[in-house]
Scaffold this motif. Structure first.
Motif, PDB file in Angstrom:
ATOM      1  N   ARG A 151       0.768  -1.406   0.040  1.00  0.00           N
ATOM      2  CA  ARG A 151      -0.267   0.005   0.081  1.00  0.00           C
ATOM      3  C   ARG A 151       0.776   1.161   0.137  1.00  0.00           C
ATOM      4  N   ILE A 152       0.512   2.105  -0.873  1.00  0.00           N
ATOM      5  CA  ILE A 152       1.578   3.096  -0.890  1.00  0.00           C
ATOM      6  C   ILE A 152       0.510   4.507  -1.123  1.00  0.00           C
ATOM      7  N   ASN A 156      -3.294   5.100   0.237  1.00  0.00           N
ATOM      8  CA  ASN A 156      -3.197   3.873   0.863  1.00  0.00           C
ATOM      9  C   ASN A 156      -3.607   2.487   0.200  1.00  0.00           C
ATOM     10  N   LEU A 157      -3.243   2.652  -1.179  1.00  0.00           N
ATOM     11  CA  LEU A 157      -3.750   1.632  -2.025  1.00  0.00           C
ATOM     12  C   LEU A 157      -2.563   0.891  -2.694  1.00  0.00           C
ATOM     13  N   SER A 158      -2.702  -0.281  -2.936  1.00  0.00           N
ATOM     14  CA  SER A 158      -1.599  -1.088  -3.876  1.00  0.00           C
ATOM     15  C   SER A 158      -1.935  -1.495  -5.186  1.00  0.00           C
ATOM     16  N   CYS A 159      -0.921  -1.690  -6.185  1.00  0.00           N
ATOM     17  CA  CYS A 159      -1.429  -2.210  -7.530  1.00  0.00           C
ATOM     18  C   CYS A 159      -2.409  -3.278  -7.389  1.00  0.00           C
ATOM     19  N   ALA A 160      -1.959  -4.222  -6.375  1.00  0.00           N
ATOM     20  CA  ALA A 160      -2.798  -5.514  -6.430  1.00  0.00           C
ATOM     21  C   ALA A 160      -4.439  -5.123  -6.063  1.00  0.00           C
ATOM     22  N   VAL A 208      -2.486   7.759  -6.744  1.00  0.00           N
ATOM     23  CA  VAL A 208      -2.788   7.396  -5.444  1.00  0.00           C
ATOM     24  C   VAL A 208      -1.837   8.483  -4.551  1.00  0.00           C
ATOM     25  N   ARG A 209      -1.444   9.431  -4.993  1.00  0.00           N
ATOM     26  CA  ARG A 209      -0.717  10.369  -4.112  1.00  0.00           C
ATOM     27  C   ARG A 209       0.411   9.751  -3.253  1.00  0.00           C
TER      28      ARG A 209
END
Length: 243
Positions: A151-152, A156-160, A208-209
């Motif tokens: 998560r980034i 706070n989202l990940s590619c997956a 995703v900032r």
């Protein structure tokens, strides 16, 4: 332990294989037709420039790209012993420019480098993605997998989370694809230009900032190596066209 890591990565790739869909399947019929027809595909303008560069700088060593480069793009990213790290196709072209031609490397994301990369990639069109099996490339892909699942950003989202868990759904009016990379470099209608996979990865990170790595950053190349594992066996489509 290394063997277990390789087997786990191959298994993860195989489990998703039956559900994998090219990004082209999520496009409109008009955009699909644009990609299929070289006379309509805007990426062919960059490829024409890449062919001209090939015939000026590369042909003396490598001969006819239609035979010498057949299957090459399907095997990248790959470990380069001289650099001591995994490199993508564009970076490998620049290594050749610097070491063999004794010239200044082409600027990353420049039309010249994208043209050459797309021209080389097109020679593998229709061939299966075949990631290298060496320990160094697989280790880099494992690091890329961790980034893919991390998560980034402020969102706070990940590619997956998007591309593995939510594909096929709508986000801001667009269908979420599965993030397969076998059509790069691509011509994107939004960009009105050809772009590399790293450009698209950086766009997602910006979306995703999150802090965006520079072009050529090793973490981006390692993420590309993981995407190649996910794409194993899928067909090279370059030059792709996307919305």
């Amino acid at each position: 332990m290394k063997l277990a890591l390789v087997l786990a990565m191959v298994a993860a790739s195989a489990m998703a294989a039956d559900d994998r869909r090219s990004g082209a399947e999520f496009m409109s019929a008009a955009t699909q037709a644009m990609q299929r027809d070289d006379a309509q595909n805007p990426g062919m303008l960059w490829i024409a420039g890449g062919e001209a560069q090939w015939n000026t700088s590369c042909v003396a060593c490598h001969g006819d790209a239609r035979s010498s480069m057949r299957g090459v793009a399907a095997r990248f990213p790959a470990f380069d012993a001289g650099s001591g790290k995994v490199v993508n196709l564009g970076q490998r072209i620049n290594i050749c420019v610097e070491r063999k031609l004794h010239a200044t490397p082409l600027r990353l994301e420049s039309e010249e480098l994208l043209g050459l990369e797309a021209y080389v990639a097109m020679q593998s069109r229709g061939m299966p993605v075949t990631p290298p099996q060496d320990v160094e490339t697989r280790a880099a892909a494992a690091r890329g997998e961790r980034l893919y699942n991390q998560r980034i950003g402020q969102l706070n989202l990940s590619c997956a989370q998007c591309h593995d868990q939510q594909w096929g759904k709508r986000l801001a009016g667009s269908t979420i694809p599965q993030a397969h990379a076998s059509a790069y470099p691509i011509y994107r209608l939004e960009w009105q230009a050809m772009g590399s996979l790293q450009r698209r990865l950086r766009n997602c990170m910006s979306g995703v900032r999150a802090e965006v790595p520079r072009f050529g950053a090793q973490e981006l190349t390692e993420l590309e190596a993981w995407l190649a594992i996910r794409d194993q066996g899928m067909q090279i489509e370059s030059p792709g066209v996307r919305p």
